[in-house]
Structure formats: C-alpha cells, structure tokens
Design an enzyme around this catalytic site. Structure first.
Site, PDB file in Angstrom:
ATOM      1  N   ASP A   1      20.224  59.589  39.075  1.00 20.84           N
ATOM      2  CA  ASP A   1      19.904  58.579  40.091  1.00 20.84           C
ATOM      3  C   ASP A   1      18.542  58.918  40.714  1.00 20.84           C
ATOM      4  OD1 ASP A   1      19.713  57.066  42.405  1.00 20.84           O
ATOM      5  OD2 ASP A   1      21.795  57.351  42.995  1.00 20.84           O
TER       6      ASP A   1
ATOM      7  N   CYS B   1      31.785  65.027  64.696  1.00 22.60           N
ATOM      8  CA  CYS B   1      32.494  63.838  65.198  1.00 22.60           C
ATOM      9  C   CYS B   1      31.907  62.518  64.717  1.00 22.60           C
ATOM     10  CB  CYS B   1      32.537  63.852  66.729  1.00 22.60           C
ATOM     11  SG  CYS B   1      30.967  63.351  67.496  1.00 22.60           S
TER      12      CYS B   1
END
Length: 412
Positions: A338, A204
């Site tokens: 990266d 959630c």
C-alpha cells in the site's frame, strides 16, 4: 546472568548445526545471508531453541518503527566496553533471523537484538531480556501492520509485569502507553518529529493537547512522564543532570536521539555515558545506510526512509539545495504493498532540489510530487537518474527493497 554451563541439548545442537548448513548453502547459491532460512530450519527441529540460546546471555531487545537497526548497532558498540556481544546486526529481526544470530556465537555475554514490532511480545517471552528499548511507533506497511494503536496494545499486554528494565521514549504517547504496564520504566526525552500518529489519546480516545514539547490528554489525564534521560542539542543529559557530548559519524537529529536511548540502555549494564557515547563514534554506516559511494563520477549518499516518520527525519539531514535528490519507492512484500502513505509525507521540503524519481512505484511518487508542486523527472533506473545530475554529491533516498536494489547496483 546464568552460569556458563552448556545450555544446549543434543537436539538443540543438531538444530543449530542444520541451520548453519542451510544458511551456508543459501549463501553459496547467492540467495542472501541465509540467516532467515537457517533460523527457520533450526526452529523447526527445536521450537525452544531461541530460549535455550538466550539463557546464558544478558539480553537487550530493541523495537520501534524507525531507528531500531541503528540503535541496535549503537547499543552493541557501547556494551562491548563490558564484554563480548552477539547481535543481529544485519537486521533479520523476526524469530528465525534472531535465532540464527544467537546461534552464531558461543562466547558472548550480551545479546543485543533488534525485534520487529509485531514479534516483540513473543521474543520477550522466549529470551527473558534484562532490558527492552522502545523508541517510537508510527504507521508503516499499512497492508500488514494494521494501525499503530493495535501494535501499542500488543506491546502493552505483552510487557505487562515484565521483569525487564524498559527504556522508553517519553515523547511518543503510544510508546508511553505501551510501556506504562511495566513496573520498571526509565523514560528518555528523545523527541518526536512526526506526530500524526498520536493526535488521539491511546488510553481513552480523547484529543491530545500538545503545548510545546509537552503532551497530555485533556479528557483522562494521561500525560507525558517526567524523563530521567534527555537529548538536549548535541548532549545527553543523564539522571544526575550531567551533560555528555554526543560525537557520532551518523548524521541527523534522529541518530542523536538513538544515541540518547542507547546511553540509557548501556547504563543499565553499568557502562557509563561517557564510555558508551565515545564507543558509538565507531559506527560509520548501518547496513549501508548513510554510506557515501562513488558511482559514475558522482558521490551518492544512500539514505533509507521507509515511512512518513522516516522521510521527515531524512529530509532534515540532506544537504541544502541545489543538491540533487534521487527518490526510489517500491511496494513489494517487505515494503508493504500500500503506497497511500506517500500522501502523508511533506514533499514541499524538497523545494529547490532537482529531483529524479525511480523504482517500481515511480509513477505513484510522481503524482504525489506533482501535487506538491515539485520539479522532477521520472527515470527508468539509477544509471539514467545519475546521468541527469551534475558531478558532485547526490542524496539518494529509498524505501526498503528499493534501498537493497540500489546497494546491489552500486556494489555496496
């Protein structure tokens, strides 16, 4: 398990033969094992080849950001107690490499397959696994893997309704969320040192609460499941509450956790924990990791650490100060280009160790160590770094392609 009738069509046999020929040519040209290029050629000739090769095997898939190569080795060793095993032991873990590995064995009963996280759903579709082990999900190769929740979602959708027994780490909320779509999950309390990828609820988006070793979402009620297997110190606790000692030649807490998950997988195939764990003792090194090699009158221990979670576990197993540490970081395609993840690693854990820095991105690492108030020297190469260290043990920690460079240099 399917019967042992020959599953290969004439087209598939041609594909296997062609793949092996290309792999052999690649090896002869000194371009590595040839397994990836051989697999690519074979799949071009027969796109269904992976499914055909897997159909006579009881297949285990192993996927995670950290620990999958080692866990694959431990499971393969354990299952050899029950019959012949084929495995992609060298870590070629995308469909081409997996196809190559399976094509190399005709008499195996079990296939123990390491799978890159991004390919898990597709390989599971093709190989109809009996068991899937999910160890952890953490940030890695930020330029190509996006963020971890997207991987978890990919797993969740890809494994929904799977007939496989899922062996999943109850301590990693992302793994739990991904595995919860499956009807048959066995939870293992394998632990989680690195928690920075699971502070928000994958279900959630709420904030995760983490009292002690437990975790739950205060907003939607998503919570840690009750494990039936657990790592407890130097023992594995099985579902009956029996404690089995772990005897490994591989160092560190993370490998004990890998052994606990491997014992749970072995049990799915009827191999008892005692037998499985005893067999795991045979594994000394995994594709060069943890090997101690002699180089310039020093003992170098080679340690692979590809991302923040891996570096954290590795720092926990190195010898105490003042053991010298050599750090090597590259940022080539296979590493991810990266290097911002360096800022997520707690390099203050190296305080007291003399540090030498090498690799393509040694200056990125030097800046990070400077900020962490560490004493270090930047060196041109491994030879120079080793010369700066006194005789005796040196811990050498490297990310993926830097590790391959090191192995070539020391002849491992």
């Amino acid at each position: 398990m399917a019967g042992n009738s020959d599953p290969l069509t004439p087209r598939a046999k041609i594909a296997v033969t062609a793949g092996k020929a290309v792999a052999a040519a690649s090896r002869a040209a000194g371009r590595g094992s040839g397994s990836v290029i051989g697999g690519r050629v074979a799949l071009k000739l027969d796109p269904d080849l992976l499914a055909r090769l897997a159909q006579n095997l009881d297949v285990v898939l192993v996927s995670a950001t950290n620990g999958k190569t080692t866990t694959t080795r431990l499971i393969a060793e354990a299952l050899r107690a029950a019959g012949p095993v084929v495995s992609n032991a060298l870590g070629a873990n995308m469909p081409a490499g997996i196809t190559s590995a399976l094509a190399g064995s005709s008499d195996a009963r079990y296939g123990v397959i390491e799978v890159d996280e991004k390919y898990l759903a597709g390989v599971a579709r093709d190989t109809d696994p009996k068991c899937i082990a999910l160890l952890n999900l953490s940030r890695d190769q930020l330029d190509r893997a996006a963020e971890t929740r997207m991987l978890a979602e990919n797993w969740r959708e890809g494994l929904a309704g799977s007939k496989a027994v899922i062996i999943a780490n109850a301590d990693d909320p992302l793994v739990v969320w991904a595995a919860s779509s499956s009807p048959n999950v066995v939870w293992v309390a394998a632990g989680q040192m690195w928690k920075d990828d699971a502070w928000s609820c994958p279900s959630c988006g709420g904030v995760m609460q983490r009292p002690g070793d437990d975790w739950f979402c205060g907003e939607c009620g998503f919570r840690r499941p009750t494990p039936s297997w657990a790592l407890s110190g130097d023992h594995v606790l099985d579902p009956h509450g029996s404690a089995w000692p772990i005897h490994l030649q591989l160092p560190g807490r993370a490998n004990k956790a890998n052994a606990a998950s491997s014992a749970a997988v072995a049990a799915v195939f009827g191999v008892p924990p005692q037998v499985a764990l005893e067999r795991m003792y045979q594994v000394q090194a995994v594709a060069g990791r943890y090997d101690v090699v002699q180089f310039q009158q020093r003992d170098l221990r080679l340690l692979l650490a590809k991302n923040p979670a891996g570096w954290l576990e590795t720092f926990s197993l190195i010898d105490p100060p003042p053991t010298p540490v050599i750090l090597s970081v590259n940022a080539r395609g296979a590493d991810g280009t990266d290097t911002s993840w360096l800022w997520d690693v707690d390099y203050t854990r190296l305080t007291g160790h003399p540090i030498c820095v090498i690799g393509d991105r040694k200056l990125d690492l030097a800046v990070r160590l400077e900020v962490a108030n560490q004493h270090f020297q930047v060196c041109e190469n491994l030879d120079q770094a080793v010369q700066l260290c006194p005789p005796g043990r040196i811990e050498v920690i490297a990310n993926y392609t830097a590790f391959q460079d090191l192995r070539r240099r020391v002849g491992n």
